[in-house]
Every structure is written in structure tokens, then in C-alpha cells.
Design a protein around this motif. Structure first.
Motif, PDB file in Angstrom:
ATOM      1  N   ILE A  83      42.203  39.960  37.365  1.00 51.90           N
ATOM      2  CA  ILE A  83      42.045  39.332  38.405  1.00 51.90           C
ATOM      3  C   ILE A  83      41.755  37.695  38.046  1.00 51.90           C
ATOM      4  N   LEU A  84      40.907  37.810  37.253  1.00 50.50           N
ATOM      5  CA  LEU A  84      40.526  36.463  36.176  1.00 50.50           C
ATOM      6  C   LEU A  84      41.785  35.815  35.948  1.00 50.50           C
ATOM      7  N   LEU A  85      42.741  36.399  35.413  1.00 51.77           N
ATOM      8  CA  LEU A  85      43.980  35.671  34.816  1.00 51.77           C
ATOM      9  C   LEU A  85      44.701  35.340  35.882  1.00 51.77           C
ATOM     10  N   ALA A  86      44.787  35.979  37.225  1.00 51.22           N
ATOM     11  CA  ALA A  86      45.631  35.525  38.348  1.00 51.22           C
ATOM     12  C   ALA A  86      44.721  34.305  39.101  1.00 51.22           C
TER      13      ALA A  86
ATOM     14  N   SER B 257      52.815  30.511  43.272  1.00 46.39           N
ATOM     15  CA  SER B 257      51.325  30.596  43.985  1.00 46.39           C
ATOM     16  C   SER B 257      51.176  31.609  44.798  1.00 46.39           C
ATOM     17  N   LYS B 258      52.240  31.784  45.692  1.00 51.45           N
ATOM     18  CA  LYS B 258      52.273  32.971  46.802  1.00 51.45           C
ATOM     19  C   LYS B 258      52.413  34.217  45.950  1.00 51.45           C
ATOM     20  N   ALA B 259      53.418  34.491  44.728  1.00 52.52           N
ATOM     21  CA  ALA B 259      53.422  35.599  44.087  1.00 52.52           C
ATOM     22  C   ALA B 259      51.990  35.909  43.424  1.00 52.52           C
ATOM     23  N   VAL B 260      51.374  34.978  42.794  1.00 53.21           N
ATOM     24  CA  VAL B 260      49.962  35.258  42.187  1.00 53.21           C
ATOM     25  C   VAL B 260      49.141  35.648  42.903  1.00 53.21           C
ATOM     26  N   ASN B 261      49.022  34.890  44.154  1.00 56.05           N
ATOM     27  CA  ASN B 261      47.908  35.221  45.122  1.00 56.05           C
ATOM     28  C   ASN B 261      48.063  36.871  45.586  1.00 56.05           C
ATOM     29  N   SER B 262      49.427  37.085  45.766  1.00 59.88           N
ATOM     30  CA  SER B 262      49.668  38.452  46.493  1.00 59.88           C
ATOM     31  C   SER B 262      49.363  39.388  45.435  1.00 59.88           C
TER      32      SER B 262
ATOM     33  N   GLU C 139      49.427  25.830  28.526  1.00 53.43           N
ATOM     34  CA  GLU C 139      48.007  26.015  29.158  1.00 53.43           C
ATOM     35  C   GLU C 139      47.716  27.363  29.649  1.00 53.43           C
ATOM     36  N   GLN C 140      49.164  27.960  30.408  1.00 60.83           N
ATOM     37  CA  GLN C 140      48.878  29.186  30.989  1.00 60.83           C
ATOM     38  C   GLN C 140      48.764  30.197  29.747  1.00 60.83           C
ATOM     39  N   THR C 141      49.415  29.953  28.753  1.00 60.64           N
ATOM     40  CA  THR C 141      49.266  30.907  27.409  1.00 60.64           C
ATOM     41  C   THR C 141      47.809  30.816  26.805  1.00 60.64           C
ATOM     42  N   LEU C 142      47.389  29.752  26.737  1.00 57.60           N
ATOM     43  CA  LEU C 142      45.812  29.295  26.337  1.00 57.60           C
ATOM     44  C   LEU C 142      44.934  30.091  27.263  1.00 57.60           C
ATOM     45  N   ALA C 143      45.104  29.838  28.643  1.00 56.52           N
ATOM     46  CA  ALA C 143      44.061  30.472  29.639  1.00 56.52           C
ATOM     47  C   ALA C 143      44.190  32.099  29.474  1.00 56.52           C
TER      48      ALA C 143
ATOM     49  N   LEU D 107      38.250  40.047  27.394  1.00 53.84           N
ATOM     50  CA  LEU D 107      38.817  41.511  27.847  1.00 53.84           C
ATOM     51  C   LEU D 107      38.564  42.427  26.516  1.00 53.84           C
ATOM     52  N   ALA D 108      39.024  42.104  25.476  1.00 59.33           N
ATOM     53  CA  ALA D 108      38.860  42.728  24.218  1.00 59.33           C
ATOM     54  C   ALA D 108      37.432  42.866  23.791  1.00 59.33           C
ATOM     55  N   LYS D 109      36.731  41.821  23.955  1.00 54.18           N
ATOM     56  CA  LYS D 109      35.302  42.231  23.543  1.00 54.18           C
ATOM     57  C   LYS D 109      34.485  42.944  24.678  1.00 54.18           C
ATOM     58  N   ALA D 110      35.017  42.937  25.861  1.00 54.59           N
ATOM     59  CA  ALA D 110      34.354  43.783  26.791  1.00 54.59           C
ATOM     60  C   ALA D 110      34.681  45.269  26.533  1.00 54.59           C
TER      61      ALA D 110
END
Length: 416
Positions: free
Chosen positions: A145-148, A197-202, A393-397, A405-408
Motif C-alpha cells: 500500500i505504501l508503494l502504491a 493513476s487510476k490503475a495504481v489507485n484501484s 524516481e519510482q525505482t528509488l521510492a 519491508l525487509a527490516k520489518a
């Protein structure tokens, strides 16, 4: 316990609604309180109380009622010298009530109750283990969800930049400094960004609904998910609840050994029998009469062919098996931790290079923007550089979120 859980649930609800945001830790707490499996804890307690009550009845008097009628083909006959004694009836009747009271059984009842208590603790801890394992599912959903959420933010930023650039291009077309139809390229890209954007939000909406179902708590699609800063300590010892289960199983075995050792202890009972029959205790009185007897009874299994000893030896082997399972679990957990730490190190290296790439892309895009404004390059060429920057930027994010996630996951695997 129910009252406290309700208070915590209300507080969580108020906090989430007031702030319109939720944290990873809150999701952990909600799943351990709301997941249907939690109900089994109370069910196990209720079941244990009933079973303990059954065991405790051994300390209470036991009352038996017996009644019978018989007809005998032959009875005792008396010599002629006693011919004045009335012969016994061949039909005989008797009804008795017997009360047995356990006085001493070597502590077997207490040992059985201790075993039941140990079994309850093990079952409840196993439920805790299953709830704990749900945290890995929560991690996957939460960080997805954070990635989206981050992807949507980047798309909005790209959309804003494209709109601003489109206005510049349209102004340049009017002034004759920019090639006509260049604005069409940017308009097409804006439509493409809207689709993305619509695909990501869906996808985000689906993930939120899944998480909401898992933690059994309503989550609105507009809620903001906090980005946790996860700290993991590679020196921290493994403290998984599974290790507690192994220890509780060994405690169970010790209680079982104690119970077995009590089984061959002498048992002392007091008893009293009252009845009414024909004949009674005086067989020479050939009539219906009341009677009673009281006394003590000792039962002691002196020799059981070493069955008790063999049972204890079997339990000792079971304890060794559990100890072996504990070592295997620790070994496998350490292997998983090493893999996870390698993943963390790899992602950290990626992030370092990602930042350099993004810095270089920003410089290139600034140059391309100036060239587009001066008519040196086409809008398509500019769009290529903008897309390259967005993708990096998407790859960095994505790598930043993957790192958390790996730490968690590392912390969950370790039990931290």
C-alpha cells in the motif's frame, strides 16, 4: 479481558478517525485483538475449567445405588438339631446405597490439575504463534500500500509538471518558437498518466480492502498509511513465541511425568453402605431388614511390570525430541535472518546508486526542458527524459519501501 479489548478498540478507532492515518504497529495490535482466532483463547479457558472441574470430582464423595433380586436353586440347610431355624428363602432381594470418599491418592489429583493447566498454556501460546505469523502478511500488504501511495504521489507530480510544460509549449506555439503539434505529445502523455493513476489507485483500494479484512477493522480508501522508520538490531537474540511453545511442551512433559509417578501411589478410601433386603446381614433372620457397614479400603498397585517406568522413559525421549526441534527451529531462523540481512544490504546499495542516477536524470531533464523551450528538441525527446526521470524516481521510492519491508520482516523473523 473483553472489557480491556473493547476499550483499546475504541481508542484505536478514535485515533484513526481523528488523524485519518494508520501505522504499521496499529495494524499489528488490531490483528492480535480482532482476528477470529483470538476467540479460541477464551474457548480454551472455558474448556479447561470444565475439564479441571471433572478431575476435581475425584475429591468428592461417590454415591452408587444398587438393587437386585435373585432366585437360587439351593440355599443353606441346617442340621436336624437346628430344625427350629426357619430355612432361607430361595428368592432374595437387596437394595443398597454406597458412599466412597477418597482420603489419599498420593497427590494424583493435584498432578492431573497441574497437567491440565500446563496444556492450556501450551495451546494458548500456539494461538499466539499463529497470530504472530500474521504479521508477515500484514507487512506485505502494508508496504505494498505504501508503494502504491508513493507511486500515486509521483504520478501526481509528473502530471503537474506536464501540465505546466504543456502551457509553456502552447504559448511557444502561438509565438512561433515551438513546432506545432508538440502539445499533442504532452496531452497524450497526460492521458496516459491519468490511466496509470487510476490503475495504481484501484490496486491500492484492493490492498486496503484485503488488509482491512485481515485486521477485521474498517479502513477507508482515503486513509493515509504512515511510512515507518524500522530499526533492526542484528545483535538481538531470537525471541520468537515458538520458543515459548517448545518450553511449555517440556513443562507439559514434566507434569506428565509427575502424574505418572503418582499413579502407583497407594490409594486410601473410606466407604459406607446402607441397605434394605431379605435377608440382611443376619442371614438367619429370614425377613426384610435394614443394615449398614462402614470401613476403610486401601489399594496399592505394588508391581506393574515396569509399565510406569517405561512411560517415563518414553516421555524423556519426547523431551529430547522437543529439544532437537528447538535447535532445528533456531538454525532455520538464523538462516532466514542471514538471507534477510543480505537482502537489506543489497537494497541499501541499490538506494545509494538510485540517488546518484536520479540526480543525473534531473540535470539531464533541466537541459532538455531548456532545449524544448528554445525549439532545439521536440516534445517527444523531452518526454523521453521526463519518463526516464520518473521511472528512476519510482525505482528509488520502491527500493526505499522494500528496505523498510525487509527490516520489518527481519524483526518479525527474529521476534523483536
Amino acid at each position: 479481558m473483553k472489557y480491556l479489548s473493547c476499550i483499546l478498540l475504541v481508542l484505536f478507532t478514535f485515533q484513526i478517525q481523528a488523524q485519518e492515518q494508520i501505522s504499521l504497529e496499529t495494524c499489528y495490535q488490531l490483528v492480535t485483538q480482532n482476528y477470529p482466532l483470538v476467540k479460541q483463547t477464551e474457548l480454551l479457558e472455558a474448556q479447561n475449567k470444565l475439564e479441571a472441574a471433572v478431575i476435581s470430582t475425584s475429591k468428592l464423595p461417590k454415591i452408587d445405588l444398587d438393587a437386585y433380586a435373585t432366585y437360587q436353586s439351593e440355599v443353606i440347610e441346617f442340621p436336624v438339631a437346628m430344625s427350629g431355624v426357619e430355612p432361607l428363602n430361595k428368592d432374595q432381594y437387596r437394595a443398597t446405597v454406597t458412599v466412597n470418599q477418597l482420603i489419599y491418592n498420593g497427590g494424583a489429583t493435584t498432578a492431573a490439575l497441574d497437567l491440565k493447566s500446563a496444556q492450556l498454556k501450551t495451546k494458548q501460546k500456539q494461538i499466539e504463534v499463529q497470530l504472530y505469523q500474521l504479521k508477515l502478511q500484514i507487512n506485505q500488504l502494508y508496504f505494498s500500500i505504501l508503494l502504491a501511495q508513493e507511486s500515486d504521489a509521483l504520478l501526481k507530480a509528473k502530471h503537474t509538471l506536464l501540465e505546466a510544460k504543456l502551457k509553456e509549449i502552447q504559448s511557444g506555439i502561438k509565438n512561433g518558437s515551438v513546432v506545432p503539434s508538440s502539445d499533442n505529445v504532452l496531452e497524450a502523455e497526460l492521458l496516459k498518466v491519468d490511466q496509470q493513476s487510476k490503475a495504481v489507485n484501484s490496486n491500492k483500494k484492493t490492498l486496503i480492502e484485503t488488509l482491512s479484512t485481515l485486521i477485521t477493522f474498517p479502513l477507508d480508501a482515503s486513509i493515509v498509511f504512515e511510512t515507518p522508520i524500522v530499526v533492526h538490531d542484528i545483535q538481538h537474540q531470537i525471541s520468537r513465541p515458538e520458543l515459548d511453545v517448545f518450553q511449555l511442551k517440556k513443562d507439559e512433559i514434566e507434569n506428565s511425568e509427575n502424574l505418572i509417578s503418582k499413579q502407583n501411589a497407594p490409594k486410601l478410601l473410606g466407604f459406607a453402605t446402607g441397605g434394605y433386603g431379605n435377608p440382611g446381614l443376619n442371614i438367619l433372620d429370614n425377613s426384610f431388614q435394614p443394615f449398614y457397614t462402614v470401613g476403610l479400603k486401601l489399594n496399592w498397585n505394588v508391581f506393574d511390570w515396569n509399565a510406569n517406568k517405561k512411560q517415563r522413559e518414553s516421555l524423556s525421549i519426547t523431551k529430547d525430541i522437543i529439544e532437537n526441534e528447538t535447535e532445528i527451529f533456531k538454525l532455520n531462523t538464523n538462516i532466514e535472518l542471514n538471507k534477510q540481512q543480505d537482502e537489506i544490504n543489497k537494497i541499501e546499495d541499490f538506494i545509494s546508486s538510485d540517488k546518484q542516477i536520479v540526480t543525473l536524470r534531473e540535470t539531464v531533464l533541466q537541459t532538455a526542458a531548456s532545449q524544448l523551450q528554445n525549439g532545439v528538441i521536440t516534445a517527444s525527446a523531452y518526454l523521453i527524459e521526463l519518463t526516464n526521470l520518473y521511472e528512476d524516481e519510482q525505482t528509488l521510492a520502491a527500493h526505499k519501501i522494500q528496505l523498510e519491508l525487509a527490516k520489518a520482516n527481519y524483526n518479525i523473523i527474529k521476534g523483536q
